[in-house]
Motif scaffolding. Structure first.
Motif, PDB file in Angstrom:
ATOM      1  N   GLN A  39      16.239  62.497  75.290  1.00 31.44           N
ATOM      2  CA  GLN A  39      16.284  61.929  73.971  1.00 31.44           C
ATOM      3  C   GLN A  39      15.591  60.551  74.090  1.00 31.44           C
ATOM      4  OE1 GLN A  39      20.180  61.271  72.796  1.00 31.44           O
ATOM      5  NE2 GLN A  39      20.052  63.257  71.456  1.00 31.44           N
TER       6      GLN A  39
ATOM      7  N   LEU B 228      10.206  60.307  69.111  1.00 30.29           N
ATOM      8  CA  LEU B 228      11.107  59.594  67.855  1.00 30.29           C
ATOM      9  C   LEU B 228      11.920  58.523  68.378  1.00 30.29           C
ATOM     10  CD1 LEU B 228      11.439  60.460  65.065  1.00 30.29           C
ATOM     11  CD2 LEU B 228      13.381  61.605  65.344  1.00 30.29           C
TER      12      LEU B 228
ATOM     13  N   ARG C 148       9.754  55.617  69.036  1.00 28.72           N
ATOM     14  CA  ARG C 148       9.331  54.883  67.836  1.00 28.72           C
ATOM     15  C   ARG C 148      10.444  54.345  67.105  1.00 28.72           C
ATOM     16  NH1 ARG C 148       7.683  59.037  63.469  1.00 28.72           N
ATOM     17  NH2 ARG C 148       7.734  57.264  61.891  1.00 28.72           N
ATOM     18  N   ARG C 149      11.565  54.605  67.338  1.00 23.55           N
ATOM     19  CA  ARG C 149      12.641  54.018  67.222  1.00 23.55           C
ATOM     20  C   ARG C 149      12.876  52.747  67.784  1.00 23.55           C
ATOM     21  NH1 ARG C 149      17.391  57.175  68.454  1.00 23.55           N
ATOM     22  NH2 ARG C 149      17.895  55.904  69.889  1.00 23.55           N
TER      23      ARG C 149
ATOM     24  N   ALA D 214      10.312  50.369  66.675  1.00 24.88           N
ATOM     25  CA  ALA D 214      10.503  49.774  65.162  1.00 24.88           C
ATOM     26  C   ALA D 214      11.688  48.732  65.433  1.00 24.88           C
ATOM     27  CB  ALA D 214      10.888  50.720  64.439  1.00 24.88           C
ATOM     28  N   ARG D 215      12.777  48.882  66.291  1.00 24.87           N
ATOM     29  CA  ARG D 215      13.807  47.803  66.472  1.00 24.87           C
ATOM     30  C   ARG D 215      13.077  46.699  66.980  1.00 24.87           C
ATOM     31  NH1 ARG D 215      17.320  49.066  71.306  1.00 24.87           N
ATOM     32  NH2 ARG D 215      17.746  51.168  70.260  1.00 24.87           N
TER      33      ARG D 215
ATOM     34  N   ILE E 164      11.133  44.650  64.496  1.00 22.73           N
ATOM     35  CA  ILE E 164      12.060  43.922  63.496  1.00 22.73           C
ATOM     36  C   ILE E 164      12.603  42.730  64.183  1.00 22.73           C
ATOM     37  CG2 ILE E 164      13.993  44.210  62.077  1.00 22.73           C
ATOM     38  CD1 ILE E 164      13.492  47.226  61.835  1.00 22.73           C
ATOM     39  N   VAL E 165      13.307  42.884  65.287  1.00 18.98           N
ATOM     40  CA  VAL E 165      13.893  41.878  65.779  1.00 18.98           C
ATOM     41  C   VAL E 165      12.898  40.742  66.510  1.00 18.98           C
ATOM     42  CG1 VAL E 165      15.716  41.032  67.506  1.00 18.98           C
ATOM     43  CG2 VAL E 165      15.850  43.164  66.398  1.00 18.98           C
TER      44      VAL E 165
ATOM     45  N   LEU F 225      11.854  38.735  63.375  1.00 21.37           N
ATOM     46  CA  LEU F 225      12.647  37.817  62.997  1.00 21.37           C
ATOM     47  C   LEU F 225      12.695  36.604  64.058  1.00 21.37           C
ATOM     48  CD1 LEU F 225      15.636  40.107  61.852  1.00 21.37           C
ATOM     49  CD2 LEU F 225      14.323  38.313  60.340  1.00 21.37           C
ATOM     50  N   VAL F 226      12.702  37.042  65.339  1.00 26.33           N
ATOM     51  CA  VAL F 226      12.666  35.758  66.309  1.00 26.33           C
ATOM     52  C   VAL F 226      11.375  34.862  66.147  1.00 26.33           C
ATOM     53  CG1 VAL F 226      12.407  34.893  68.646  1.00 26.33           C
ATOM     54  CG2 VAL F 226      13.934  37.090  68.101  1.00 26.33           C
TER      55      VAL F 226
END
Lengths: 303, 190
Positions: A4, A9, A12-13, A16-17, A20-21, A24-25
């Motif tokens: 998994q 996928l 990619r997840r 992406a996470r 994003i984080v 923001l930093v």
């Protein structure tokens, strides 16, 4: 499980996470560095002032709602320290009696000096006094700042001095650092970066720079060893800074009492400890000084 | 971006689910910010201020995973700095982001089911935020008195610990069971 986490996928997840984080930093770091470099009229300071104005009505309401509780709390705290305060007040009373005689001389000298434009103790003439409620305190324990319910619509501007009732009458407590239409931010003198040109009239009008050392304590540096500074002398704003530059604070506003003087044998200057007349943390309202005269406005625009 | 949800420890069939009360997360953070900047500074005991926002960020992270925790933390921190008289911008955003992220890593763990672990986490997070803030103050060449820092830190941590339990309980009631929210896809919907 491992299949998994290695699937496209899942990768990619994770990507992406992290984006994003990480984004923001980076955003926080960029905002932090821009905010630290820009002046108080910069866009981020303006954004902060605007956001502060938005929450002013809420803070005003909460401030009024909690005031009775706050008064009760202050009263309860004052009971605990009543005995210590009585002893301290008796001591101050002795000091004040001794200062009355010197005060008479100073008063005559003051009258003579006020005849000279720009030198006199004219802060109560050059400024409109704007009483203001403190409606919000800094949410961080490291900042001695508060929001008041008066702003540019009342004549309060950035660099307006702020005074409050102290143990010996009105005393300087801070300066306006952000001014919105209906609210402003006061930075109290205990803010670490504060520096005020001060004078001690009892010590041959000795001039020095006052800075906070720890919460509730200030220190004056730059006073030559030869100046006769003594415990109990009153410290006033000088009206100017180093090299005679105009200060944002007018001359003659009391700040506190000298409570310690010292120097090493090799020092050319002495270090003076000052006990302020006003503890900002106990304030519910202050008086902002809105510039009225040309000199006062010039002081407010001093960089 | 498609966002889906799932239980971190129950991989099952992939399912795209609408944001599980994300509006509630936003509402909770907003309410915490308003309370934090308007009410909490008045509860000043020994220079300590209870931090309701850190409790909400920890709860959100614990119940919605690291991504939502980090985003909520950054947003909440920046909002506090924008609306409260604080001389920095970005510092609290960064610190609360780390808190939200860290709490999110514990989302769905069995050991976080009770009330005590989240309260302890809130206390640790508050101490971390205040130590981080003190560190930034030192980096900005602001003199700090060590004794006063320790006193305000201890007071803030104790006050935050006192309010943590009801805040976490309310957050659990509002957000329901823990679900990790990830970008694109997460296995199972819990």
């Amino acid at each position: 499980m491992s299949n998994q986490s290695h699937s496209p996928l899942a990768q990619r997840r994770i990507l992406a996470r992290r984006l994003i984080v990480g984004g923001l930093v980076v955003l926080c770091l960029i905002v932090l560095s821009i905010y630290g470099r820009e002046s108080s009229s910069g866009p981020l300071h303006g954004l902060q002032s605007g956001a502060g104005t938005l929450v002013t009505p809420i803070q005003d309401g909460v401030s009024r709602a909690v005031q009775p509780v706050r008064n009760a709390w202050d009263w309860a705290k004052s009971l605990v320290s009543a005995r210590d305060r009585a002893a301290q007040l008796a001591k101050e009373n002795q000091q004040l009696k001794a200062q009355v005689v010197q005060g008479q001389f100073n008063s005559e000298e003051n009258q003579r000096l006020t005849q000279i434009p720009g030198l006199g103790n004219a802060w109560n003439v050059d400024y409109n006094q704007v009483p203001a409620d403190i409606i919000g305190w800094s949410a961080s324990p490291y900042y001695d700042e508060a929001r008041i319910d008066k702003g540019t619509s009342n004549g309060v501007i950035v660099n307006s001095p702020v005074i409050a009732a102290g143990t010996a009458g009105p005393a300087l407590v801070g300066v306006i650092t952000q001014a919105g239409p209906i609210s402003s931010t006061v930075a109290f003198l205990s803010q670490p970066q504060t520096s005020v040109g001060v004078t001690i009239t009892n010590a041959n009008s000795a001039f020095g720079i006052l800075q906070p050392t720890a919460p509730g304590a200030y220190e004056i540096t730059g006073i030559p060893v030869g100046k006769p500074v003594a415990n109990g002398d009153i410290v006033y704003t000088a009206g100017f800074r180093l090299f005679g530059q105009l200060s944002i604070f007018p001359r003659g506003i009391p700040i506190g009492l000298v409570e310690g003087v010292g120097h090493r044998a090799t020092d050319v200057n002495q270090t003076v400890q000052v006990d302020p007349f006003v503890d900002p943390n106990s304030l519910a309202y202050v008086v902002a000084l809105a510039p009225k005269s040309a000199l006062a406005k010039q002081r407010a625009t001093t960089p | 971006m498609i966002i889906s949800v799932g239980s971190s420890n129950a991989p099952a069939a992939a399912a795209i689910v609408r944001g599980p009360r994300m509006w509630m997360v936003a509402l909770m953070v907003l309410a915490a910010v308003v309370v934090q900047v308007s009410l909490m500074p008045f509860i000043d005991v020994a220079d300590g201020i209870p931090d309701v926002l850190v409790c909400v960020i920890v709860a959100v992270g614990m119940l919605r995973g690291p991504l939502v925790g980090a985003v909520a933390g950054a947003a909440g921190g920046l909002l506090v700095e924008l609306t409260s008289p604080i001389g920095t911008l970005g510092v609290l955003g960064l610190l609360y982001l780390v808190v939200g992220w860290g709490a999110g890593r514990l989302c769905g763990r069995d050991e976080m089911r009770g009330l005590l672990p989240p309260v302890v986490l809130c206390v640790i997070a508050e101490a971390g935020v205040l130590i981080g803030e003190a560190f930034v103050q030192l980096m900005l060449s602001r003199p700090l008195d060590f004794g006063d820092v320790v006193r305000s830190l201890l007071a803030s941590v104790i006050l935050t610990g006192l309010i943590a339990a009801p805040v976490v309980a309310l957050a659990r009631r509002a957000l329901g069971a823990p679900r990790v929210i990830e970008p694109f896809l997460v296995s199972g919907d819990g």
